[in-house]
Design an enzyme around this catalytic site. Structure first.
Site, short mmCIF file in Angstrom:
data_model
loop_
_atom_site.label_atom_id
_atom_site.label_comp_id
_atom_site.label_asym_id
_atom_site.label_seq_id
_atom_site.Cartn_x
_atom_site.Cartn_y
_atom_site.Cartn_z
N TRP A 524 0.83 -1.21 0.00
CA TRP A 524 0.00 0.00 0.00
C TRP A 524 0.86 1.26 0.00
O TRP A 524 0.39 2.34 -0.35
CB TRP A 524 -0.94 0.01 1.21
CG TRP A 524 -1.98 -1.06 1.10
CD1 TRP A 524 -1.90 -2.34 1.57
CD2 TRP A 524 -3.25 -0.96 0.44
NE1 TRP A 524 -3.05 -3.03 1.26
CE2 TRP A 524 -3.89 -2.20 0.58
CE3 TRP A 524 -3.91 0.09 -0.23
CZ2 TRP A 524 -5.17 -2.46 0.06
CZ3 TRP A 524 -5.17 -0.16 -0.74
CH2 TRP A 524 -5.78 -1.42 -0.59
N LYS A 600 -17.71 -14.32 -5.66
CA LYS A 600 -17.54 -15.56 -6.41
C LYS A 600 -18.02 -16.74 -5.58
O LYS A 600 -18.72 -17.62 -6.05
CB LYS A 600 -16.05 -15.74 -6.76
CG LYS A 600 -15.82 -15.94 -8.25
CD LYS A 600 -14.37 -16.31 -8.54
CE LYS A 600 -13.47 -15.08 -8.60
NZ LYS A 600 -12.04 -15.39 -8.70
#
Ligand code: ZN
Ligand code: ZN
Length: 670
Positions: A524, A600
């Site tokens: 990050w 999913k």
């Protein structure tokens, strides 16, 4: 004069013609070239990871991200749109581990770090063509031919420069601290990563009886993490609260008076009340004998009652068990009272040899066994199911442990005021983000846990003298500096493990050699560095960086308030003393038609390419723009998209077809 059009509503097919027209005539490129001297509108593209497939949520961010730059372009502004790829870090490593059928750091080391990171480099591009296809199909204009890529040497060098600037400010430090730690990935995580992985879980908590050393009485403590009990070194009470010696079923317990009814139910007798302060210094018998004789011999404070205000009477027994290896408060209190450190858990989150009852067991799997063992010995008052919000690894979903490790930090806690004043200049949409979710986060900014004990990432460019008596540390800020310190460094050195680990530098303080600290950094930090690293600033393109900083506009999903929005803000405040963006749109989440999160694993995920092929990009985009404000979560359903397309686009198209037909007949000249 007018070109007659068909009245069919087959928008998806007509869009293909428009896309071909844009592609063949390089319309996007021209929109920039033709505005050479025009005023600039700056947009930053938050980098997705191309080793994961795009989902419908990415279509909404791309639709919103495209809308404002396109409008500005139509108003005559020059809008560069450099795409980017986030390519480092755990997401990539996990994917490769799966692909190779291996798991965890020991197996990676056996496989070899060099071939492993080469696999990572390939894997990064796994779905790039799918992303390109989706982006083009949705009509997202971005320069995807010259994107910034966070693993490229130029990008890493800019990140190194940023780290060395922060190092010069004295804001990077190493500390043995309790950090949130993923035992599967074998690395600490930062607070913004932890914030992304909380889940409600129900687990057994335990009311545990610690026998007082010289009499048959029991200090009653409550814990939600039984696996920390073998590493117990103290018990903590609140000095100001009232405690009691209580008799029930022939046993004497010591606990907070106010909680007795909650914990013991009915049929007990209070023998005596006393202040928490009166319990300070009381010795008790170790719960387990795993390491106790040695520790007790070396530390007279082992297994003593201590006092601290952090103990509350909101739940439990008013007595908290202290394991300094696994809790920030525990570590702080242990330091204050000079309690020893007992660490019976290894870096994989399993009990070590000393904890012979459970050696090799993963701590969370040992919880029920520990509870059972205590029950067999008569040291469990009771267990009870407890639901709490517990952090899991945002990538591999393993429960995180709070675990004492050596780690590198950036002192963000010292930057809070500066972060808040940077944030003052930002226009947030929706407005409540500014002082709410984001502002609160800045107000409580924790030190950034920067280092990762992993392989595929920007290497932390800190070299440490091998000579322990010297221990000199130096942070390198460029390849040129590296070469000036060690002329043997090749020009084309790759700034990755394991190559960079081989580079030794001479110590300026003694005659010794310096070795790089082995960690890589939080990925990050890479994505938050894109305002300058995308231009390889300060090594090149100073004019481009200055022209393009800060951004007029950025947009991403709400999860990024603790992700990219934060790391961008943190790094630019550290380096430039200001926010890197002026306007932010925070987009909501895409839900299914019943309002459930799509996923999913839930089987309700909508494939973006299917949706775009079925309805066309205009229909999907129109739905997203008018359904509600972009910061609200949206419920996606084929029917709603269809309905919107029929009503608005159908009407518009029919009107146009009608107009063209009669304007031609009348030879109408506007
Ligand atoms: Zn993990
Ligand atoms: Zn030295």
């Amino acid at each position: 004069m007018y070109k007659k059009v068909t009245t069919d509503l087959n928008f998806a097919a007509r869009e293909q013609d428009v896309l071909a027209l844009w592609r063949d005539n390089k319309i996007f490129e021209k929109s920039i070239e033709l505005r050479e001297d025009a005023p600039v509108f700056t947009f930053y593209d938050g980098p997705p990871t191309a080793n994961g497939q795009p989902h419908i949520g990415h279509v909404i961010t791309r639709a919103v991200k495209d809308l404002f730059p396109r409008y500005r372009t139509m108003k005559g502004f020059r809008v560069l749109r450099k795409a980017g790829w986030d390519t480092h870090g755990l997401p990539v490593e996990l994917e490769v581990e799966k692909q190779l059928g291996i798991s965890g750091k020991p197996e990676i080391e056996t496989y070899g770090v060099e071939p492993f990171i080469e696999k990572c480099k390939e894997s990064v591009w796994k779905y790039e063509s799918l992303w390109r296809e989706m982006s083009e199909r949705v009509g997202y204009w971005a320069d995807m031919d010259a994107p910034y890529v966070t693993y490229q040497n130029n990008y890493i060098e800019s990140v190194w420069w940023a780290l060395s600037e922060i190092w010069k400010q004295g804001l990077i430090y190493k500390s043995y601290r309790v950090v949130p730690y993923c035992p599967r990935c074998g690395t600490p995580l930062s607070s913004h990563e932890v914030a992304q992985g909380y889940k409600d879980v129900t687990e057994d908590s335990a009311y545990v009886c610690f026998r007082v050393a010289d009499r048959d009485e029991y200090l009653l403590a409550w814990t939600t993490t039984p696996w920390t009990l073998p590493s117990n070194v103290g018990l903590c009470v609140n000095a100001k609260e009232e405690y009691a010696r209580i008799s029930q079923n022939g046993r004497v317990y010591i606990m907070a008076a106010a909680l007795a009814a909650d914990v013991l139910g009915e049929g007990y007798e209070i023998l005596e009340t006393l202040k928490g302060k009166d319990l300070e210094g009381l010795k008790y018998e170790p719960l387990f004998d795993f390491a106790s004789p040695e520790i007790a011999a070396n530390n007279p404070n082992y297994c003593t009652v201590v006092c601290d205000n952090y103990v509350t009477l909101t739940d439990g027994t008013g007595i908290v068990h202290i394991a300094p290896a696994f809790g920030e408060d525990d570590a702080r209190i242990s330091k204050a009272y000079n309690l020893p450190l007992l660490q019976l858990v290894d870096a994989q989150g399993c009990f070590i040899k000393d904890a012979y009852l459970w050696t090799g067991k993963f701590v969370k799997d040992a919880d029920p066994l520990i509870i059972k063992e205590l029950a067999n010995r008569g040291q469990l008052l009771k267990k009870s199911a407890y639901t709490h919000n517990y952090p899991f690894c945002w990538r591999c979903h393993t429960p995180l442990l709070y675990y004492a490790r050596d780690a590198w930090f950036i002192k963000m806690s010292e930057m809070r005021d500066k972060l808040l004043s940077s944030n003052d200049a930002v226009n947030w949409l929706p407005g409540h983000m500014k002082e709410g979710r984001f502002g609160n986060w800045l107000e409580n900014a924790a030190d950034w846990s920067l280092s990762r004990e992993r392989y595929w990432g920007t290497p932390l460019p800190i070299w440490i003298c091998d000579n322990d008596d010297c221990g000199h540390r130096h942070c390198v800020g460029s390849i040129a500096e590296l070469k000036s310190l060690n002329p043997d460094v090749p020009d084309d050195i790759e700034l990755h493990k394991p190559y960079i680990d081989a580079v030794k530098l001479p110590c300026p303080k003694c005659a010794g050699a310096m070795t790089r600290t082995p960690e890589v950094i939080d990925c990050w930090f890479d994505s938050g560095s894109m305002p300058f690293a995308q231009w390889h600033y300060p090594f090149e393109n100073e004019d481009m960086f200055k022209q393009q900083f800060p951004a007029d506009f950025i947009a991403e999903g709400v999860d990024q308030t603790r992700g990219w929005f934060y790391t961008l803000m943190a790094i630019s405040t550290l380096l430039f003393g200001q926010s890197p963006y002026k306007n932010v749109i925070v987009t909501g989440l895409g839900l299914d038609e019943k309002g459930q999160k799509m996923g999913k694993s839930l089987g309700n995920a909508v494939s973006p390419l299917d949706a775009l092929t079925k309805h066309g990009a205009d229909a999907v985009r129109w739905f997203m723009y008018v359904n509600s404000a972009p910061w609200n979560n949206f419920r996606y359903s084929d029917d709603t998209v269809n309905e919107g397309a029929r009503r608005f686009m159908g009407t518009l198209w029919n009107t146009y077809a009608f107009y063209v037909l009669y304007a031609e007949i009348d030879q109408f000249n506007p």
